[in-house]
Design an enzyme around this catalytic site. Structure first.
Site, PDB file in Angstrom:
ATOM      1  N   LYS A  35       0.832  -1.212   0.000  1.00 14.64           N
ATOM      2  CA  LYS A  35       0.000   0.000   0.000  1.00 14.64           C
ATOM      3  C   LYS A  35       0.864   1.259   0.000  1.00 14.64           C
ATOM      4  O   LYS A  35       0.651   2.176  -0.782  1.00 14.64           O
ATOM      5  CB  LYS A  35      -0.923   0.024   1.231  1.00 14.64           C
ATOM      6  N   THR A  36       1.844   1.284   0.898  1.00  6.21           N
ATOM      7  CA  THR A  36       2.677   2.478   0.999  1.00  6.21           C
ATOM      8  C   THR A  36       3.517   2.635  -0.275  1.00  6.21           C
ATOM      9  O   THR A  36       3.708   3.739  -0.784  1.00  6.21           O
ATOM     10  CB  THR A  36       3.573   2.397   2.252  1.00  6.21           C
ATOM     11  N   ASP A 220      -2.087   7.828   3.695  1.00  4.13           N
ATOM     12  CA  ASP A 220      -1.677   6.469   4.072  1.00  4.13           C
ATOM     13  C   ASP A 220      -2.351   6.117   5.406  1.00  4.13           C
ATOM     14  O   ASP A 220      -2.744   7.014   6.157  1.00  4.13           O
ATOM     15  CB  ASP A 220      -0.142   6.427   4.231  1.00  4.13           C
ATOM     16  N   GLU A 221      -2.481   4.831   5.719  1.00  5.35           N
ATOM     17  CA  GLU A 221      -3.038   4.372   7.004  1.00  5.35           C
ATOM     18  C   GLU A 221      -4.405   5.014   7.286  1.00  5.35           C
ATOM     19  O   GLU A 221      -4.668   5.492   8.399  1.00  5.35           O
ATOM     20  CB  GLU A 221      -2.077   4.700   8.164  1.00  5.35           C
ATOM     21  N   GLN A 251      -5.840  -3.229  10.659  1.00  3.55           N
ATOM     22  CA  GLN A 251      -4.753  -2.564  11.377  1.00  3.55           C
ATOM     23  C   GLN A 251      -5.203  -1.280  12.060  1.00  3.55           C
ATOM     24  O   GLN A 251      -4.381  -0.410  12.351  1.00  3.55           O
ATOM     25  CB  GLN A 251      -3.598  -2.261  10.422  1.00  3.55           C
ATOM     26  N   ARG A 612       4.860  -7.376  11.044  1.00  2.00           N
ATOM     27  CA  ARG A 612       6.068  -6.567  10.861  1.00  2.00           C
ATOM     28  C   ARG A 612       7.239  -7.460  10.464  1.00  2.00           C
ATOM     29  O   ARG A 612       8.260  -6.991   9.988  1.00  2.00           O
ATOM     30  CB  ARG A 612       6.466  -5.825  12.160  1.00  2.00           C
TER      31      ARG A 612
HETATM   32  P1  ATP Z   1       1.546  -2.114   5.958  1.00  2.00           P
HETATM   33  O1  ATP Z   1       0.127  -2.548   5.942  1.00  2.00           O
HETATM   34  O2  ATP Z   1       2.324  -2.840   6.990  1.00  2.00           O
HETATM   35  O3  ATP Z   1       1.691  -0.634   6.016  1.00  2.00           O
HETATM   36  P2  ATP Z   1       1.975  -1.979   3.121  1.00  2.00           P
HETATM   37  O4  ATP Z   1       0.782  -2.558   2.505  1.00  2.00           O
HETATM   38  O5  ATP Z   1       2.064  -0.505   3.167  1.00  2.00           O
HETATM   39  O6  ATP Z   1       2.182  -2.605   4.561  1.00  2.00           O
HETATM   40  P3  ATP Z   1       4.570  -1.844   1.917  1.00  2.00           P
HETATM   41  O7  ATP Z   1       5.308  -1.441   3.141  1.00  2.00           O
HETATM   42  O8  ATP Z   1       4.302  -0.849   0.877  1.00  2.00           O
HETATM   43  O9  ATP Z   1       3.224  -2.576   2.358  1.00  2.00           O
HETATM   44  O10 ATP Z   1       5.295  -3.079   1.231  1.00  2.00           O
HETATM   45  C1  ATP Z   1       5.763  -4.192   1.996  1.00  2.00           C
HETATM   46  C2  ATP Z   1       7.090  -4.672   1.439  1.00  2.00           C
HETATM   47  O11 ATP Z   1       6.874  -5.314   0.196  1.00  2.00           O
HETATM   48  C3  ATP Z   1       8.064  -3.563   1.182  1.00  2.00           C
HETATM   49  O12 ATP Z   1       9.361  -4.010   1.494  1.00  2.00           O
HETATM   50  C4  ATP Z   1       7.903  -3.308  -0.291  1.00  2.00           C
HETATM   51  O13 ATP Z   1       9.052  -2.734  -0.862  1.00  2.00           O
HETATM   52  C5  ATP Z   1       7.658  -4.712  -0.842  1.00  2.00           C
HETATM   53  N1  ATP Z   1       6.865  -4.748  -2.079  1.00  2.00           N
HETATM   54  C6  ATP Z   1       5.640  -4.215  -2.289  1.00  2.00           C
HETATM   55  N2  ATP Z   1       5.208  -4.472  -3.551  1.00  2.00           N
HETATM   56  C7  ATP Z   1       6.177  -5.174  -4.162  1.00  2.00           C
HETATM   57  C8  ATP Z   1       6.339  -5.747  -5.473  1.00  2.00           C
HETATM   58  N3  ATP Z   1       5.396  -5.630  -6.408  1.00  2.00           N
HETATM   59  N4  ATP Z   1       7.478  -6.416  -5.721  1.00  2.00           N
HETATM   60  C9  ATP Z   1       8.439  -6.552  -4.776  1.00  2.00           C
HETATM   61  N5  ATP Z   1       8.349  -6.049  -3.543  1.00  2.00           N
HETATM   62  C10 ATP Z   1       7.232  -5.372  -3.222  1.00  2.00           C
HETATM   63 MG    MG Z   2       2.179   0.861   4.775  1.00  2.44          MG
END
Ligand code: ATP
Ligand code: MG
Length: 729
Positions: A35-36, A220-221, A251, A612
């Protein structure tokens, strides 16, 4: 145009989100699904493909650290700085707005931010003025009430009068507290958001300006937005516009502070035509960790429902450590971290996450003893340390004489013979004249209302502040900070302490001088709300100090083990994660277990913790824990049990055995009060847990421990034989 650098390493759903046509869009997805990452790429997409100007983008993150990281990533992608882009927390953005429009917001130019500590201090004074007993009206509880009102966009006049005396009393306290804030030019955290909201609401021209300017809003969030933050987003986008939000209902962990997970659902109704995109692939964790997280959160009802999968392998099983007490827990964790580092791991890749701040102490001591540098995010923040707050209070008075909480804090620190009685006189005079303590002091000095000694001491204090202001005016900020620290006598006071703590405090004060220098070097004047024509760095720095949830120990940049509460860990990831203190009463917290809604929030927090971890996850709990000054024998957290056993490995269950055949249980040497020769399968009675059966025995003498199954007291527990008062049946 080549946009492959934005899109190449994204999956199809992520790409769809990043390249979506302008308009309201919601990304609803589980932890670690990108997402981020998607939000960051979207900013790059807007800037390059949609030709958006950096000025037209407002991005909201959960912490200042996340904002800095996101800005860094976008700049790296674009290979250029993006000064005009507004990116920060809701509070940071509100602060910036208020600095720019202080007049329209009816604030003094040098308004100061009250942190929660200052807020409590001020409330105590209001309660005293009303002759209310702090025991019946605990200041933190009253603060909670006021903050909730502000989060719900309620001024005292908006509160319905239900005729109940308690409600009326609260309203009166809120009214007086707010009057004090107005008089002193003080703004608490809730007020930042509310003032900024009112600024837009009540000034259609400003509202139109910012609506026109911020064509693109990204959050975000989003699951943790509260009412006022949601209304902010609505107001700014006019219910239309390009609003890009990402969130995960599983979350939402700030319900206790007013976050509304419903905002994620409401978005679809309030923003007509909103698209929803779901991301289902998790890129963060191993399959085992993800399965554990999914199984855990499945115990919550009323979820939006998501299906997370990973292409990653199973990975290591989740390790469960059943510690004998909190010291043993810390020893075990630190030992594992040491092994990790020995095998070439980075210290910063290891995170110790806990439910309550106070749990950090034992880990800190153990890490110090093991000479492993560590950092605390959130908890003991640099800007919250006593000596730093003292120095800041002086600086705040230099900037703004009517800041009463600062006045009270340092009027007699270092001691200058201004006793509590004199301060009471000042308070009384301030109350009756309706002015600040500073004005009251001036008045009493002029009218001869203070005795000779007290008058001299108070005059000395006022002169000191005036002199500090006059002499350092126009000098560079670090110079001003340095002068305050020296001439106030703070440095000398801590130097004289001549103990480790005093030395550390002096170091911290020196660090404040450095911090102010760094602030000027690195801060973007626009971002911190400094008028370039008439820069007021002192005020900008004081606001920064109040807003900063900066890092703790460990020099900046040093490779350090990470310690933080689960709340602070949101959005972050680490290869090696320890969730500690997984015990009923501690996590889930005892005050949350009675109500299903609160228990679910605790479970979401556990879900945040588990997700995490990238490669290896440890779950730790102690058999015995000193907590709130009492010795407790908690049972393991239900969250541990909710993780399927086939995903876990019990570190204790398989004590190291030499050779292939299991050794017989070691005999237990006599320790005072311990039954001699405790053996597996023996039946015993414990004064608290009742009857049980010995499963295993380890160690000897004072170190002998027995694992005993107590069917009526939550199952197997490890006990120290010497202290457990077991009676053999
Ligand atoms: P959270 O809910 O904990 O905030 P999130 O959904 O925001 O998580 P991110 O932090 O954006 O998730 O991504 C999680 C990890 O996966 C990061 O290390 C990110 O770089 C990696 N990632 C995300 N998408 C891809 C992709 N398409 N290919 C490879 N790595 C990815
Ligand atoms: Mg995130």
């Amino acid at each position: 145009m080549d946009v492959s650098w934005i899109l190449d390493d994204l999956n199809a759903a992520q790409r769809a989100a990043v390249t979506a046509p302008l308009g309201p869009l919601r990304v609803l997805a589980g932890a670690g699904s990108g997402k981020t990452r998607v939000l960051t790429r979207r900013i790059a997409w807007l800037l390059t493909v949609e030709n958006a100007s950096p000025w037209s983008i407002l991005a909201v993150t959960f912490t200042n650290k996340a904002a800095a990281e996101m800005r860094g990533r976008v700049e790296k992608m674009l290979d250029q700085p993006i000064g005009g882009l507004w990116i920060g927390t809701f509070h940071g953005i509100a602060h910036r707005l208020l600095r720019q429009h202080w007049q329209e917001a009816r604030l003094p130019r040098a308004f100061q931010i009250l942190d929660s500590d200052d807020q409590t201090r001020l409330l105590k004074r209001v309660l005293r003025g009303l002759n209310l007993d702090e025991k019946k009206w605990p200041p933190p509880q009253v603060a909670g009430f006021i903050n909730r009102c502000k989060d719900e966009i309620q001024r005292p006049a908006d509160l319905a009068d239900d005729g109940k005396p308690v409600q009326r009393q609260y309203r009166q306290i809120y009214t007086l507290y707010q009057q004090e804030c107005e008089r002193g030019g003080l703004v608490d955290f809730g007020e930042l958001l509310l003032r900024a909201y009112e600024l837009w609401r009540d000034h259609p021209d400003l509202q139109a300006h910012y609506r026109e300017r911020f064509q693109h809003v990204l959050v975000d969030e989003f699951q943790d937005t509260n009412t006022i933050q949601y209304q902010w987003v609505r107001l700014l986008s006019g219910g239309r516009g390009d609003v890009f939000i990402v969130g995960d209902d599983d979350q939402c962990v700030y319900g206790w502070r007013g976050s509304k997970v419903e905002n994620l659902q409401r978005f679809a109704d309030d923003f007509p035509g909103a698209q929803t995109i779901r991301l289902e692939q998790n890129y963060r964790s191993t399959h085992n960790i993800l399965k554990a997280a999914n199984a855990l959160i499945a115990h919550n009802a009323g979820r939006l429902g998501k299906n997370l999968w990973t292409a990653d392998g199973d990975g290591e099983p989740i390790q469960i450590y059943d510690a004998f007490n909190e010291v043993d827990e810390a020893r075990f964790v630190v030992e594992r971290v040491r092994q990790w580092v020995e095998q070439g791991g980075q210290r910063r890749d290891a995170a110790i996450l806990y439910r309550s701040n106070a749990q950090s102490r034992v880990f800190e001591e153990t890490l110090i003893a093991a000479a492993l540098p560590y950092r605390i995010y959130g908890g003991l923040r640099f800007f919250e340390r006593a000596e730093i707050k003292d120095a800041l209070a002086y600086l705040r008075l230099v900037a703004h004489r009517d800041d009463d909480p600062s006045f009270e804090r340092v009027v007699n620190t270092p001691p200058r013979a201004i006793g509590e009685r004199t301060v009471d006189l000042l308070r009384e005079a301030a109350r009756s004249r309706g002015g600040s303590l500073w004005q009251a002091a001036l008045g009493l000095l002029a009218s001869g209302g203070l005795s000779g000694r007290a008058a001299n001491a108070v005059r000395g204090f006022l002169n000191l502040i005036e002199a500090l202001d006059r002499d350092s005016h126009g000098q560079p900020l670090p110079e001003r900070v340095e002068q305050v620290i020296t001439r106030s006598g703070l440095r000398a006071m801590y130097e004289q302490a001549r103990d480790d703590k005093g030395e550390m405090r002096v170091e911290n004060l020196e660090e404040l001088v450095n911090a102010s220098g760094d602030f000027i070097t690195h801060a973007d004047p626009v971002v911190v709300g400094v008028d370039p024509d008439e820069p007021d760095w002192l005020n900008a720095f004081l606001a920064h100090a109040a807003l900063e949830s900066g890092q703790g120990q460990g020099a900046a940049g040093e490779d350090s083990v990470q310690l933080m509460t689960l709340h602070m860990a949101k959005g972050l990831e680490f290869p090696l994660v320890f969730l500690v203190g997984l015990e009923e009463g501690l996590f889930p917290h005892s005050r949350s277990t009675a109500e299903a809604r609160q228990l679910e929030e605790e479970r979401r927090l556990a879900y945040v913790g588990v997700t995490r971890a990238q490669r290896q996850l440890y779950l730790c709990h102690a058999e015995r824990r000193n907590w709130y000054g009492r010795e407790n024998y908690p049972s393991p957290s239900r969250f541990v049990r909710e993780i399927p056993a086939e995903l876990t490995h019990d570190v204790r269950a398989q004590p190291k055995r030499r050779g292939k055949t299991p050794l017989p249980a070691p005999p237990v040497a006599a320790a005072p009060g311990a039954p001699v020769g405790l053996q597996p399968r023996q039946r015993v009675r414990h004064p608290q847990f009742g009857e049980g059966v010995v499963l295993e025995v380890e160690g000897a003498g004072y170190h002998a421990r027995a694992k005993v199954n107590f069917p009526t007291a939550g199952g197997a527990k490890w006990l120290v034989v010497a202290y457990a008062k077991l009676e053999v049946l």
